[in-house]
Design a protein around this motif. Structure first.
Motif, PDB file in Angstrom:
ATOM      1  N   LEU A   1     -17.062  -8.144  -2.797  1.00 28.44           N
ATOM      2  CA  LEU A   1     -16.117  -7.055  -2.559  1.00 28.44           C
ATOM      3  C   LEU A   1     -15.483  -6.659  -3.895  1.00 28.44           C
ATOM      4  CD1 LEU A   1     -14.705  -5.220  -0.496  1.00 28.44           C
ATOM      5  CD2 LEU A   1     -12.925  -6.967  -0.300  1.00 28.44           C
ATOM      6  N   GLN A   2     -15.770  -5.464  -4.338  1.00 31.37           N
ATOM      7  CA  GLN A   2     -15.255  -4.979  -5.615  1.00 31.37           C
ATOM      8  C   GLN A   2     -13.984  -4.172  -5.368  1.00 31.37           C
ATOM      9  OE1 GLN A   2     -18.321  -3.213  -8.138  1.00 31.37           O
ATOM     10  NE2 GLN A   2     -19.888  -4.029  -6.749  1.00 31.37           N
ATOM     11  N   GLY A   3     -12.930  -4.608  -5.988  1.00 32.71           N
ATOM     12  CA  GLY A   3     -11.661  -3.914  -5.817  1.00 32.71           C
ATOM     13  C   GLY A   3     -10.521  -4.903  -5.661  1.00 32.71           C
ATOM     14  N   PRO A   4      -9.314  -4.414  -5.458  1.00 33.83           N
ATOM     15  CA  PRO A   4      -8.977  -2.984  -5.374  1.00 33.83           C
ATOM     16  C   PRO A   4      -9.078  -2.286  -6.732  1.00 33.83           C
ATOM     17  CG  PRO A   4      -6.984  -4.295  -5.318  1.00 33.83           C
ATOM     18  CD  PRO A   4      -8.127  -5.266  -5.276  1.00 33.83           C
ATOM     19  N   PHE A   5      -9.553  -1.044  -6.708  1.00 32.88           N
ATOM     20  CA  PHE A   5      -9.718  -0.269  -7.933  1.00 32.88           C
ATOM     21  C   PHE A   5      -8.355   0.165  -8.468  1.00 32.88           C
ATOM     22  CE2 PHE A   5     -13.891  -0.150  -6.235  1.00 32.88           C
ATOM     23  CZ  PHE A   5     -14.749   0.128  -7.274  1.00 32.88           C
ATOM     24  N   GLU A   6      -8.216   0.065  -9.777  1.00 35.19           N
ATOM     25  CA  GLU A   6      -7.013   0.573 -10.432  1.00 35.19           C
ATOM     26  C   GLU A   6      -7.186   2.059 -10.719  1.00 35.19           C
ATOM     27  OE1 GLU A   6      -6.222  -1.652 -13.913  1.00 35.19           O
ATOM     28  OE2 GLU A   6      -5.681  -3.499 -12.853  1.00 35.19           O
ATOM     29  N   LEU A   7      -6.219   2.857 -10.354  1.00 30.34           N
ATOM     30  CA  LEU A   7      -6.253   4.301 -10.561  1.00 30.34           C
ATOM     31  C   LEU A   7      -5.555   4.633 -11.876  1.00 30.34           C
ATOM     32  CD1 LEU A   7      -5.499   5.652  -6.971  1.00 30.34           C
ATOM     33  CD2 LEU A   7      -7.709   5.225  -8.049  1.00 30.34           C
ATOM     34  N   ASP A   8      -6.340   4.852 -12.914  1.00 29.40           N
ATOM     35  CA  ASP A   8      -5.778   5.236 -14.208  1.00 29.40           C
ATOM     36  C   ASP A   8      -5.270   6.675 -14.142  1.00 29.40           C
ATOM     37  OD1 ASP A   8      -6.571   2.769 -15.102  1.00 29.40           O
ATOM     38  OD2 ASP A   8      -8.457   3.483 -15.955  1.00 29.40           O
ATOM     39  N   LEU A   9      -4.136   6.907 -14.806  1.00 27.27           N
ATOM     40  CA  LEU A   9      -3.484   8.216 -14.839  1.00 27.27           C
ATOM     41  C   LEU A   9      -3.143   8.704 -13.431  1.00 27.27           C
ATOM     42  CD1 LEU A   9      -5.654  10.068 -17.529  1.00 27.27           C
ATOM     43  CD2 LEU A   9      -3.549   8.781 -17.864  1.00 27.27           C
ATOM     44  N   ALA A  10      -2.811   7.763 -12.562  1.00 31.46           N
ATOM     45  CA  ALA A  10      -2.431   8.133 -11.199  1.00 31.46           C
ATOM     46  C   ALA A  10      -1.073   8.822 -11.209  1.00 31.46           C
ATOM     47  CB  ALA A  10      -2.389   6.891 -10.307  1.00 31.46           C
ATOM     48  N   PRO A  11      -0.800   9.706 -10.252  1.00 32.68           N
ATOM     49  CA  PRO A  11       0.508  10.371 -10.209  1.00 32.68           C
ATOM     50  C   PRO A  11       1.612   9.367  -9.904  1.00 32.68           C
ATOM     51  CG  PRO A  11      -0.760  10.859  -8.238  1.00 32.68           C
ATOM     52  CD  PRO A  11      -1.690  10.146  -9.167  1.00 32.68           C
ATOM     53  N   GLU A  12       2.808   9.740 -10.284  1.00 31.20           N
ATOM     54  CA  GLU A  12       3.950   8.871 -10.025  1.00 31.20           C
ATOM     55  C   GLU A  12       4.201   8.738  -8.525  1.00 31.20           C
ATOM     56  OE1 GLU A  12       7.265  10.429 -12.108  1.00 31.20           O
ATOM     57  OE2 GLU A  12       6.379  10.155 -14.108  1.00 31.20           O
TER      58      GLU A  12
END
Length: 870
Positions: A370-381
């Motif tokens: 199971l790959q994740g949880p994915f980090e969301l780069d430049l995610a909105p505040e």
């Protein structure tokens, strides 16, 4: 962006059968009773996706309550047109007409075995099965051929149903989040179900084996897999279900939706299952394969090339991490087992080529990591609104197939769909929240196959080298307005038929079109070429508003109990470019302008006798949907039902007696007032809206009359009908020819003036002079002033003055020599002896002075010549 040319057509409007098949009312041969009354109100109010419209070509299957309505849209349209033509020409009914009498009507009712309202309909890739989903159960039905559905028998039809997991998907267990047909299933017979408690099950269905509908061939509990350390562990789902108690995993790993990329995607995408959790986490399972799977022709060769290239690069490169080496060896072991297999060729459905069937490799393991949880780069505040962080749907667009790398050194060319060869070489993950916020993320690293190690010791050794996967947030946009966001909102994606980089988002009361094409191809060029300044251009591309976002439909309704169903997009020569959605009150359709075709490709395939279609007339008006009165005006009153309940209640005696002031009477009157007040409020609101529409209709009518008058005056001015009496009337053709000739003359004059202005501009305009050019101009100006100055100064040292002085001295010396010669002829030369040394020294001095002056004169002369030439 698709341009709307018309809204719901007449053959889908009241009182035609095309409208009634979307509602719960009985019509013609449907004989449908109102459904949904026995369903649990709690489950009915439970938010979730509403994919109640499925299509097979031009056929649509609509879930209405517990039933399924089938209709052939082309048949309905042609039947309506035939009826209109008969009414126009005054012809009666004809028993031989295919649209009259006992012939097929183009719509049928399909009875189901479900106990609750249907929430989703999902058709298999080859359109021979349909999955019917409620909140907790799944049924699979075998779809008949269209000829059987269009038979003369118009009564309700029963299909052959199979209950999927009769002991697994039941109301006492977790609900169904998503049901997907695996893109690599053999002839599209593998169904993947994902429940809300994060359990993934693969069902390899076979009509010949009823047990294939009872138990899945693979069941994975993602909560166990997330904490797994070795591939030898048991990650299967519990037979008796999971615990109902609260736990952090059950809260954070509540599944909202899941999806696969398309079958024609490149890399590992066709076998990667993406799971979106309700709380915002994203996971991936790769490779998730059934026991028997059928890949497309390019999948295995492309994976083999990439794996071998990776292993070779790691052997040559120093400093490769142990985990990367272990992953490469696992992938090589997995691919080696596939290469050693001899695929089994089986016949596919009619019109499909034979399928190559492989067996899922047993090593390194059948359960992927199971790959994740994915980090969301430049995610909105993070937003204060809780709904901004609750995911509702996920859509993944896989990378394109790199045919150049795959066919490098090969003589043969692959025949692939041009759509799969165009686009971006990296995957795109689109996330949608309950508030309508769309996040477009790029999977730059790419999801690859991963497995857990064989032993815990190896895993502990490589823990420090593990890097969490990440997604790069490229763009964030909102698709819902403030008044449209509420806790029961559940937006969903609908794929477009023309491009895999465009889709539709259906909200509770709106439909929005999104296209990523404007920046996808530009970004691919920058990533592929990687020329100087690419970082700057990619930054401008990311910061700009690149994607197309256009709201196509807004349903102005305060009734949130009738949300829009997920849109179905159809493109057919008889229907055109067509979008269909519906509520419980009827269908809503949008017809778009036909997209531009690839004219170059058309010209190559056209025959010499090709006869192009005539140009379509221009649309000179703005399309708008027809107004339909509120459904409240058509609904029956609830008072008869209220009185009937009171007749069987404890106050039934009061209904037969005189009205007396008592607590019981007050209770009945209070309850009746609630019913009446609610009805009168809804009726009053509907009547007010109808009154406003009538007033607006008067204004629109006046506007149309004024526009028609303006057009009529312009026509009269062109035809000459507006000339006063007594004046000569000029023929309209003559007027037009005169105007054309005048326009040609004026055009020639304008072209001539433009050419003259262009010549003047080219002569006058110049670029700014550099510092060296300015210094050279100053030097030339000084020299020009020196040369052209007036000789008024006697002791000037300027070149022109020195030149004039040398000339005067020359003339003076020549004159003196001539005079001296004349005198010497008449006077005897005195006998004066001058020493030869003195004479030679004087002569040398005189000659030197003459040579110097001569050199100065020649230098000044040559410089003047150069200046005159320049």
């Amino acid at each position: 962006m698709p341009k709307v040319i018309s809204y719901t057509p007449a053959w889908l409007s009241k009182p035609n059968p095309g409208h009634e098949i979307f509602t719960t009312k009985a019509v013609g041969a449907l004989n449908v009773a109102t459904n949904g009354s026995s369903a649990s109100s709690k489950r009915t109010a439970k938010p979730g996706p509403r994919r109640t419209i499925a299509r097979r070509g031009t056929e649509v299957f609509i879930a209405v309550g517990k039933e399924i309505r089938w209709a052939d849209l082309v048949y309905l349209k042609e039947a309506w047109e035939d009826k209109q033509s008969r009414n126009t020409f005054g012809k009666g009914k004809d028993s031989d007409n295919q649209y009259e009498g006992d012939h097929a009507q183009g719509y049928r009712t399909i009875k189901t075995q479900v106990a609750e309202d249907i929430r989703q309909l999902i058709i298999s890739p080859h359109a021979n099965y349909i999955a019917i989903l409620t909140t907790h159960t799944v049924h699979v039905a075998i779809l008949p051929e269209p000829s059987q559905l269009t038979a003369a028998d118009t009564g309700p039809m029963k299909l052959k149903y199979y209950t999927l997991g009769p002991t697994t998907h039941v109301t006492s267990q977790s609900g169904i989040a998503s049901a997907l047909w695996h893109p690599l299933g053999v002839n599209g017979t593998c169904l993947v179900t994902v429940t809300e408690d994060a359990v993934v099950r693969l069902w390899e269905l076979s009509i010949a084996d009823r047990w294939s509908f009872d138990r899945p061939t693979l069941a994975i509990d993602l909560k166990k897999l997330a904490d797994g350390t070795s591939v030898d562990q048991d990650f299967g789902a519990s037979v008796h279900g999971t615990s109902k108690g609260f736990s952090p995993d059950s809260f954070e790993m509540e599944v909202a939706s899941a999806c696969f990329a398309g079958r024609g995607s490149g890399g590992w995408s066709p076998m990667t299952l993406w799971i979106a959790m309700r709380e915002g986490d994203i996971y991936a399972l790769c490779p998730l394969l059934p026991e028997k799977w059928s890949p497309p022709p390019t999948l295995i060769p492309s994976l083999s090339v990439s794996i071998v290239a990776k292993v070779a690069a790691q052997e040559d490169e120093q400093g490769t991490s142990p985990q990367s080496k272990l992953l490469a060896q696992q992938q090589l072991l997995w691919m080696s087992e596939i290469d050693n297999q001899e695929p089994l060729h089986i016949e596919g459905p009619a019109g499909e080529p034979p399928a190559e069937v492989y067996t899922r490799p047993g090593k390194p393991g059948r359960v992927p990591k199971l790959q994740g949880p994915f980090e969301l780069d430049l995610a909105p505040e993070e937003s204060e609104d809780e709904l901004d962080g609750l995911l509702s749907d996920i859509c993944v667009i896989g990378p394109k197939i790199d045919t150049d790398e795959l066919m490098f050194g090969e003589e043969d060319d692959l025949e692939l769909d041009p759509v799969d060869q165009e686009g971006l070489s990296v995957g795109i993950v689109c996330l949608l929240t309950s508030s309508g916020r769309l996040s477009v993320c790029l999977d730059l690293d790419g999801v690859e196959a991963q497995w857990l190690p064989k032993s815990k010791a190896k895993m502990l050794r490589f823990v420090d080298d593990f890097d969490p996967p990440s997604l790069l947030t490229f763009e964030v946009m909102d698709t819902s307005r403030d008044g449209e966001v509420w806790e029961g909102n559940w937006p969903v994606f609908s794929h477009d038929v023309n491009s895999r980089y465009s889709f539709y988002i259906t909200n509770t009361s709106s439909v929005t079109f999104i296209s990523l094409s404007p920046w996808v191809f530009r970004l691919e060029n920058e990533l592929k070429e990687a020329t100087a300044g690419a970082d700057f251009r990619i930054g401008l591309l990311a910061n700009g508003q690149s994607s197309i976002r256009e709201r196509l439909l807004t349903q102005k309704s305060n009734d949130k109990s009738t949300p829009l169903a997920a849109s179905a997009v159809i493109q057919d020569p008889d229907l055109g470019y067509f979008l269909l959605t519906a509520t419980s009150h009827g269908p809503i359709a949008l017809t778009f302008e036909a997209p531009d075709l690839h004219f170059d490709l058309d010209r190559r395939s056209r025959s010499p006798t090709y006869d192009p279609e005539p140009d379509k007339p221009l649309i000179l008006f703005e399309p708008r949907p027809c107004f339909e009165p509120a459904y409240t005006l058509e609904e029956p009153s609830a008072m008869p039902a209220f009185i009937e309940r009171q007749r069987h209640g404890k106050y039934k005696r009061l209904l037969q007696e005189e009205v007396r002031l008592s607590p019981a009477t007050l209770t009945i009157i209070t309850e009746a007032h609630k019913v009446v007040s609610e009805e009168t409020h809804r009726v009053g609101t509907a009547a007010a809206e109808l009154f406003r529409r009538c007033e607006k209709l008067q204004l629109d009518l006046k506007s149309h009359i004024s526009k028609a008058r303006e057009v009529a005056n312009r026509i009269k001015a062109i035809t000459g009908d507006d000339a006063p009496p007594g004046e000569e009337v000029v023929d309209a053709n003559q007027k037009v020819e005169t105007r054309i000739e005048a326009a040609k003359v004026r055009q020639q004059e304008l072209n001539k003036r433009i050419d003259e202005m262009r010549k003047k501009a080219s002569r006058s305009s110049s670029r700014e002079l550099s510092d060296k050019e300015k210094a050279w101009i100053d030097e030339v100006q000084i020299l020009n002033n020196k040369i052209t100055s007036q000789d008024g100064e006697k002791d000037s040292k300027e070149p022109w003055a020195r030149y004039e002085k040398v000339k005067a001295l020359k003339e003076d010396l020549l004159k003196q020599v001539q005079d001296r010669e004349v005198k010497d002829e008449g006077v005897a030369t005195p006998n004066v002896k001058v020493p030869s040394e003195i004479r030679k020294a004087k002569m040398t001095q005189v000659m030197g002075l003459l040579d110097r002056e001569t050199a100065l004169v020649e230098a000044a002369k040559s410089r003047l010549e150069r200046l005159s030439l320049s």
